[in-house]
Write an enzyme that holds these catalytic residues in place. Structure first.
Site, PDB file in Angstrom:
ATOM      1  N   ARG A  51       0.801  -1.224   0.000  1.00 42.37           N
ATOM      2  CA  ARG A  51       0.000   0.000   0.000  1.00 42.37           C
ATOM      3  C   ARG A  51       0.827   1.264   0.000  1.00 42.37           C
ATOM      4  NH1 ARG A  51      -2.945  -3.596   1.613  1.00 42.37           N
ATOM      5  NH2 ARG A  51      -1.099  -4.170   2.755  1.00 42.37           N
ATOM      6  N   THR A  52       1.779   1.361   0.901  1.00 43.49           N
ATOM      7  CA  THR A  52       2.453   2.650   1.062  1.00 43.49           C
ATOM      8  C   THR A  52       3.190   3.020  -0.216  1.00 43.49           C
ATOM      9  OG1 THR A  52       2.636   2.205   3.409  1.00 43.49           O
ATOM     10  CG2 THR A  52       3.984   3.989   2.557  1.00 43.49           C
ATOM     11  N   LYS A  80      25.415  -3.367  -1.560  1.00 41.83           N
ATOM     12  CA  LYS A  80      26.881  -3.267  -1.724  1.00 41.83           C
ATOM     13  C   LYS A  80      27.514  -2.500  -0.573  1.00 41.83           C
ATOM     14  CE  LYS A  80      26.509  -2.848  -6.755  1.00 41.83           C
ATOM     15  NZ  LYS A  80      26.675  -1.859  -7.837  1.00 41.83           N
ATOM     16  N   ARG A 101      11.265   4.179   3.116  1.00 44.09           N
ATOM     17  CA  ARG A 101      10.951   3.220   4.187  1.00 44.09           C
ATOM     18  C   ARG A 101      12.212   2.462   4.525  1.00 44.09           C
ATOM     19  NH1 ARG A 101       5.903  -0.780   4.523  1.00 44.09           N
ATOM     20  NH2 ARG A 101       5.028   1.211   5.140  1.00 44.09           N
ATOM     21  N   HIS A 129       5.280   6.325  11.410  1.00 47.18           N
ATOM     22  CA  HIS A 129       4.755   6.116  10.058  1.00 47.18           C
ATOM     23  C   HIS A 129       3.788   7.273   9.774  1.00 47.18           C
ATOM     24  CE1 HIS A 129       3.397   4.368   6.445  1.00 47.18           C
ATOM     25  NE2 HIS A 129       3.157   3.129   6.824  1.00 47.18           N
TER      26      HIS A 129
HETATM   27  C1  NCD Z   1       1.901  -0.771   8.229  1.00 42.95           C
HETATM   28  C2  NCD Z   1       3.402  -0.585   8.359  1.00 42.95           C
HETATM   29  O1  NCD Z   1       4.136  -0.797   7.398  1.00 42.95           O
HETATM   30  O2  NCD Z   1       3.804  -0.198   9.446  1.00 42.95           O
HETATM   31  N1  NCD Z   1       1.499  -1.002   6.902  1.00 42.95           N
HETATM   32  C3  NCD Z   1       1.226   0.054   6.100  1.00 42.95           C
HETATM   33  O3  NCD Z   1       2.076   0.840   5.794  1.00 42.95           O
HETATM   34  N2  NCD Z   1      -0.052   0.234   5.730  1.00 42.95           N
HETATM   35  C4  NCD Z   1       1.338  -1.757   9.166  1.00 42.95           C
HETATM   36  C5  NCD Z   1       1.887  -3.143   9.175  1.00 42.95           C
HETATM   37  O4  NCD Z   1       2.794  -3.500   8.429  1.00 42.95           O
HETATM   38  O5  NCD Z   1       1.378  -3.922   9.989  1.00 42.95           O
END
Ligand code: NCD
Length: 307
Positions: A51-52, A80, A101, A129
């Protein structure tokens, strides 16, 4: 130049503007189709995501921009041994904005110190997040019509769940917010959330382990996955992973106008039979995530709202 590393990087007034913009985008999508023509978003994902990453990419494409990036550390020069600081210096030559991320807490903050483009924290370890939080705030405001005077239940892995930490951080700034923190003993919120965020802001909260007993008083129930990848041993994960399973029976205990949110991915914690309940809002929440990321990209790139 601004970054988004923590939900508190925006004032509540700025968040309100951003959510207004996201609402306008939701209702007038075609109007925004070219506001980022010629701009590029880089997605630097050192950890798995569906999703993100894809909602960031969809957001930029919806705005007329383009996207580049990588979806795992193995396919980048991190394999690397390249540092985040060096990577971001290079990405700054290729893109206008980036979403990162990373499994290590603080990596996006380090990146922001070496970057000449806005850096968005798309999840750093068990820490924060913020774009999920913007998504959650937009969802709550759209469904309930307000961000104040709500009793919010947070259930599951409150220790490692970064979405929970960010959401608590953001919500304590609104009046009349109460939290019911529902988790097994081992997965309670970290001490810094309890002392530096909840106690410091004089927030009413209770920590309980029984979901059934908590259900009737909630306006929002935020379910979370037990964060397998952050456990030190598999035995503990296996013991705790099915601590809570929200099913039809439990939903009978909830208010008629209580909504269920979940950042997703779901594993077992919400039974699929609940998906049909009109109070199940987690798929709508993922859609709101695209609108809010469009609003965020526009805000950080200082793109004017079209008339
Ligand atoms: C979340 C995350 O990555 O922290 N997912 C997301 O970005 N929607 C929640 C999760 O992974 O449980």
């Amino acid at each position: 130049m601004r970054h988004l590393l923590n939900p508190l990087d925006f004032s509540t007034e700025e968040i309100s503007h951003l959510l207004d913009l996201a609402n306008d985008i939701e209702h007038n999508l075609p109007k925004y189709a070219h506001v980022c023509d010629g701009k590029k978003l880089a997605t630097l994902f050192y950890e798995p995501s569906t999703r993100t990453r894809l909602s960031f990419e969809a957001a930029m494409l919806n705005l007329g921009g383009s996207v580049l990036g990588f979806a795992s550390a193995d396919s980048s020069s991190a394999a690397k041994g390249e540092s985040v600081a060096d990577t971001i210096r290079i990405i700054s030559c290729y893109a206008d904005i980036c979403a990162m991320r990373h499994p290590k807490e603080g990596a996006p903050l380090v990146a922001s110190q070496f970057s000449s483009i806005p850096v968005i924290n798309a999840g750093d370890g068990g820490h924060q997040h913020p774009t999920q939080t913007l998504t959650d705030l937009l969802t709550i405001r759209s469904l309930k019509g307000r961000l104040d005077n709500l009793t919010i239940g947070l259930c599951g892995d409150l220790k490692f769940g970064r979405t929970v930490h960010s959401l608590i951080n953001a919500l304590v700034r609104y009046t009349g917010i109460r939290f019911v923190l529902i988790s097994p003993q081992e997965l309670k919120v970290p001490d810094y959330i309890r002392t530096d965020v909840l106690d410091k802001n004089h927030i009413e909260y209770k920590e309980v382990d029984n979901l059934d007993a908590a259900m009737p008083e909630l306006d929002i129930l935020y379910m979370t996955r037990v964060q397998k990848e952050r456990f030190f041993n598999e035995e503990d994960y296996i013991r705790l992973k099915d601590s809570y399973i929200l099913d039809k029976q439990k939903m009978k205990l909830a208010k008629e106008d209580m909504y269920i949110l979940h950042p997703l991915p779901r594993v077992n914690e919400i039974s699929v039979e609940v998906d049909k309940d009109p109070r199940a809002a987690y798929f709508r929440q993922a859609q709101y995530g695209v609108y809010v990321r469009m609003a965020l990209i526009m805000t950080l790139l200082e793109v004017e709202k079209p008339c």
